[in-house]
Design an enzyme around this catalytic site. Structure first.
Site, PDB file in Angstrom:
ATOM      1  N   SER A   1       2.772 -12.650  -5.118  1.00 46.03           N
ATOM      2  CA  SER A   1       2.910 -12.081  -6.449  1.00 46.03           C
ATOM      3  C   SER A   1       3.475 -10.671  -6.388  1.00 46.03           C
ATOM      4  CB  SER A   1       1.575 -12.105  -7.200  1.00 46.03           C
ATOM      5  OG  SER A   1       0.562 -11.476  -6.461  1.00 46.03           O
ATOM      6  N   GLU A   2       3.131  -9.896  -5.334  1.00 48.59           N
ATOM      7  CA  GLU A   2       3.757  -8.581  -5.134  1.00 48.59           C
ATOM      8  C   GLU A   2       3.920  -8.256  -3.656  1.00 48.59           C
ATOM      9  OE1 GLU A   2       2.196  -7.989  -9.342  1.00 48.59           O
ATOM     10  OE2 GLU A   2       1.122  -8.482  -7.494  1.00 48.59           O
ATOM     11  N   THR A   3       4.982  -7.523  -3.378  1.00 46.11           N
ATOM     12  CA  THR A   3       5.262  -6.942  -2.065  1.00 46.11           C
ATOM     13  C   THR A   3       5.546  -5.466  -2.292  1.00 46.11           C
ATOM     14  OG1 THR A   3       6.185  -9.000  -1.200  1.00 46.11           O
ATOM     15  CG2 THR A   3       6.836  -6.972  -0.085  1.00 46.11           C
TER      16      THR A   3
ATOM     17  N   HIS B   1      -3.360  -4.671  -8.123  1.00 41.72           N
ATOM     18  CA  HIS B   1      -3.776  -5.108  -6.790  1.00 41.72           C
ATOM     19  C   HIS B   1      -2.847  -4.574  -5.706  1.00 41.72           C
ATOM     20  CE1 HIS B   1      -1.063  -8.572  -5.801  1.00 41.72           C
ATOM     21  NE2 HIS B   1      -1.684  -8.586  -4.646  1.00 41.72           N
TER      22      HIS B   1
END
Length: 276
Positions: A44-46, A75
């Site tokens: 979902s995120e990097t 997060h």
């Protein structure tokens, strides 16, 4: 070569939170390399840790989903702070870390668990009737089943809908095509006296994240809305990710005018990364 960590965020149970990929000392990478790596991880995120450009910041962070860059996300903020500290980062103040990102400076409090100070909302207020109808279509429910809907946008563009209870939230079978350009959070209350106060789900298909397992930015906006309206107390725990087999727990505390959003963090993968 870059040091690399993958950090599980918002769960005390291994592999039951939301992972974020963190690339250290990424100042030499181009934006296209960052975007390509975020698409490749398919998380979902990097995030990419960079040298700060503001005197009060300990580091600068860029945050990418598979579909694009975000000015702020919760997060990734906690996971990146964890990774930076674990790698030997020395904050200017022993009790907090200050992150520079697209949304400005974000304070991360150190303690039993890391917690970020919720940034100001970019858009707030009740959603209009047309938006409520769009939310209902996306969730395959009737508009009358939406108890209330509110803009809680602190960067990713969230609009949140409250349903009758947690069971109604867990029963949802969303229509991602109908969701179109909505970044949609859904919340329902549990009966009083339990371990958690609410169940949260977050959907962002336009960012190539159909359902985000555990979402700090959404929980921050929901807290500002529901604590402010008297629906929730100043301190509570939210559950998220249940529908995906996760055990996300988001710890919320409102202290004065600041809403702190915290969770457990642990490194699950560490090593080195080579990008060409």
């Amino acid at each position: 070569m870059h040091d690399f960590r993958q950090v599980d965020v918002f769960s005390a149970e291994p592999l039951r939170g939301n992972p974020v990929a963190v690339v250290h000392a990424a100042d030499d990478l181009t934006e296209e390399q960052m975007r390509a790596f975020a698409r490749w991880t398919n998380l979902s995120e990097t995030t990419f840790l960079l040298a700060p450009t503001t005197a009060g910041a300990d580091y600068r962070l860029r945050i990418f989903t598979p579909g694009g860059e975000l000015p702020f996300a919760g997060h990734p903020t906690l996971g990146s702070a964890h990774a930076w500290l674990e790698a030997g980062g020395q904050p200017q103040h022993p009790e907090r870390v200050v992150q520079e990102c697209g949304a400005g400076l974000v304070t991360v409090r150190r303690g039993e668990r890391l917690a970020f100070a919720a940034p100001p909302l970019l858009r707030s207020g009740p959603a209009d009737a047309e938006t409520v109808r769009a939310i209902a279509r996306a969730l395959r429910i009737e508009p009358s089943e939406v108890v209330a809907a509110q803009w809680v946008d602190n960067g990713p563009g969230w609009v949140a809908a409250r349903l009758r209870d947690a069971d109604a939230v867990l029963a949802l079978d969303p229509d991602y095509v109908a969701m179109a350009d909505l970044d949609l959070g859904v919340v329902g209350l549990y009966p009083p006296g339990g371990e958690v106060a609410i169940e949260v789900r977050g959907f962002a298909p336009e960012l190539a994240v159909p359902e985000d397992p555990v979402t700090g930015s959404l929980n921050a906006g929901v807290a500002q809305w529901l604590i402010g309206s008297g629906v929730l107390p100043p301190s509570y725990v939210a559950a998220q990710g249940t529908a995906l087999g996760r055990a996300g727990r988001v710890h919320v505390d409102q202290v004065g005018d600041t809403t702190w959003v915290g969770g457990d963090t642990s490194t699950t993968i560490s090593g080195t990364l080579r990008l060409r």
